[in-house]
Design a protein around this motif. Structure first.
Motif, PDB file in Angstrom:
ATOM      1  N   ARG A   1       0.838  -1.205   0.000  1.00 55.00           N
ATOM      2  CA  ARG A   1       0.000   0.000   0.000  1.00 55.00           C
ATOM      3  C   ARG A   1       0.873   1.255   0.000  1.00 55.00           C
ATOM      4  O   ARG A   1       0.608   2.209  -0.733  1.00 55.00           O
ATOM      5  CB  ARG A   1      -0.899  -0.021   1.234  1.00 55.00           C
ATOM      6  N   ALA A   2       1.942   1.261   0.774  1.00 54.66           N
ATOM      7  CA  ALA A   2       2.815   2.429   0.880  1.00 54.66           C
ATOM      8  C   ALA A   2       3.506   2.740  -0.444  1.00 54.66           C
ATOM      9  O   ALA A   2       3.579   3.907  -0.841  1.00 54.66           O
ATOM     10  CB  ALA A   2       3.848   2.220   1.991  1.00 54.66           C
TER      11      ALA A   2
ATOM     12  N   THR B   1       5.703 -11.767  -3.172  1.00 53.84           N
ATOM     13  CA  THR B   1       4.930 -11.167  -4.253  1.00 53.84           C
ATOM     14  C   THR B   1       3.547 -10.800  -3.733  1.00 53.84           C
ATOM     15  O   THR B   1       3.071 -11.365  -2.741  1.00 53.84           O
ATOM     16  CB  THR B   1       4.781 -12.116  -5.471  1.00 53.84           C
ATOM     17  N   ALA B   2       2.914  -9.857  -4.414  1.00 58.58           N
ATOM     18  CA  ALA B   2       1.575  -9.425  -4.004  1.00 58.58           C
ATOM     19  C   ALA B   2       0.852  -8.876  -5.223  1.00 58.58           C
ATOM     20  O   ALA B   2       1.476  -8.423  -6.186  1.00 58.58           O
ATOM     21  CB  ALA B   2       1.663  -8.347  -2.922  1.00 58.58           C
ATOM     22  N   VAL B   3      -0.486  -8.923  -5.150  1.00 55.82           N
ATOM     23  CA  VAL B   3      -1.324  -8.317  -6.177  1.00 55.82           C
ATOM     24  C   VAL B   3      -2.353  -7.447  -5.464  1.00 55.82           C
ATOM     25  O   VAL B   3      -3.049  -7.902  -4.556  1.00 55.82           O
ATOM     26  CB  VAL B   3      -2.049  -9.370  -7.040  1.00 55.82           C
ATOM     27  N   GLY B   4      -2.432  -6.184  -5.895  1.00 50.94           N
ATOM     28  CA  GLY B   4      -3.417  -5.264  -5.344  1.00 50.94           C
ATOM     29  C   GLY B   4      -4.407  -4.863  -6.421  1.00 50.94           C
ATOM     30  O   GLY B   4      -4.031  -4.667  -7.584  1.00 50.94           O
ATOM     31  N   LEU B   5      -5.663  -4.765  -6.035  1.00 43.41           N
ATOM     32  CA  LEU B   5      -6.735  -4.303  -6.920  1.00 43.41           C
ATOM     33  C   LEU B   5      -7.345  -3.062  -6.296  1.00 43.41           C
ATOM     34  O   LEU B   5      -7.637  -3.041  -5.094  1.00 43.41           O
ATOM     35  CB  LEU B   5      -7.819  -5.374  -7.074  1.00 43.41           C
TER      36      LEU B   5
ATOM     37  N   GLU C   1     -10.050  -1.408  -2.154  1.00 46.67           N
ATOM     38  CA  GLU C   1      -8.750  -2.070  -2.118  1.00 46.67           C
ATOM     39  C   GLU C   1      -8.849  -3.538  -1.726  1.00 46.67           C
ATOM     40  O   GLU C   1      -9.545  -3.902  -0.791  1.00 46.67           O
ATOM     41  CB  GLU C   1      -7.863  -1.353  -1.102  1.00 46.67           C
ATOM     42  N   THR C   2      -8.119  -4.356  -2.461  1.00 47.82           N
ATOM     43  CA  THR C   2      -7.891  -5.749  -2.100  1.00 47.82           C
ATOM     44  C   THR C   2      -6.420  -6.034  -2.376  1.00 47.82           C
ATOM     45  O   THR C   2      -5.952  -5.822  -3.495  1.00 47.82           O
ATOM     46  CB  THR C   2      -8.751  -6.709  -2.945  1.00 47.82           C
TER      47      THR C   2
END
Length: 172
Positions: free
Chosen positions: A24-25, A107-111, A99-100
């Motif tokens: 998020r940052a 690793t990460a995936v943001g929507l 936000e998700t």
């Protein structure tokens, strides 16, 4: 569950929450920089938001408008074109919602759903919304954007943002 297992589970959960916060940052740092793009914007700060092999792409009608840029240097060059010789935006603000973030190891995936309000140097203004899918991963010990995808939901020209009309409030 044994105390050791409980501690391990809590550590794993805490690590997951820290990772989500770091994702998020970096995404918020990217948009803060985009909102203030100009000659004084630190391109190094912008560069640090991305992995070396990052991919930035528009999809749908955004593919034609923004294109596809491979590698951190190409992404920063594209974004830098909005900053110099004169800022492209007189005012720009991104608002993210819905936000998700899903983290899996490094690793990460943001929507997100994005709303953007802009006034351009030429005086035109618009309101647009996009669906964002942002992949991140740890590189050199920090979370960075590895694949940024933006797809238009709607776009609309507007006349102006600040209006001198009275603000509507209930009658007393």
């Amino acid at each position: 569950m044994s105390e050791q297992n409980e501690i391990a589970a809590l550590r794993a959960e805490l690590s997951y929450l820290y990772a989500k916060d770091a994702v998020r940052a970096v995404v918020m740092q990217y948009f803060r920089l985009c909102d203030t793009l100009g000659p004084d914007t630190s391109m190094d700060d912008l560069r640090n938001c991305f992995t070396r092999d990052a991919l930035w792409e528009g999809r749908g009608r955004y593919r034609e408008a923004f294109g596809r840029h491979e590698g951190r240097d190409a992404i920063v060059a594209m974004l830098g074109s909005y900053a110099v010789p004169q800022p492209h935006f007189a005012m720009n603000a991104h608002f993210l919602s819905s936000e998700t973030i899903t983290v899996s190891g490094d690793t990460a995936v943001g929507l997100w759903t994005m709303l953007q309000t802009s006034t351009y140097r030429d005086g035109r203004s618009d309101l647009r919304s996009a669906a964002l899918t942002i992949h991140c991963r740890v590189e050199d010990g920090r979370w960075r954007i590895s694949h940024f995808i933006t797809e238009n939901i709607f776009s609309r020209d507007v006349d102006h943002w600040s209006d001198t009309a009275p603000i509507s409030v209930p009658d007393n």
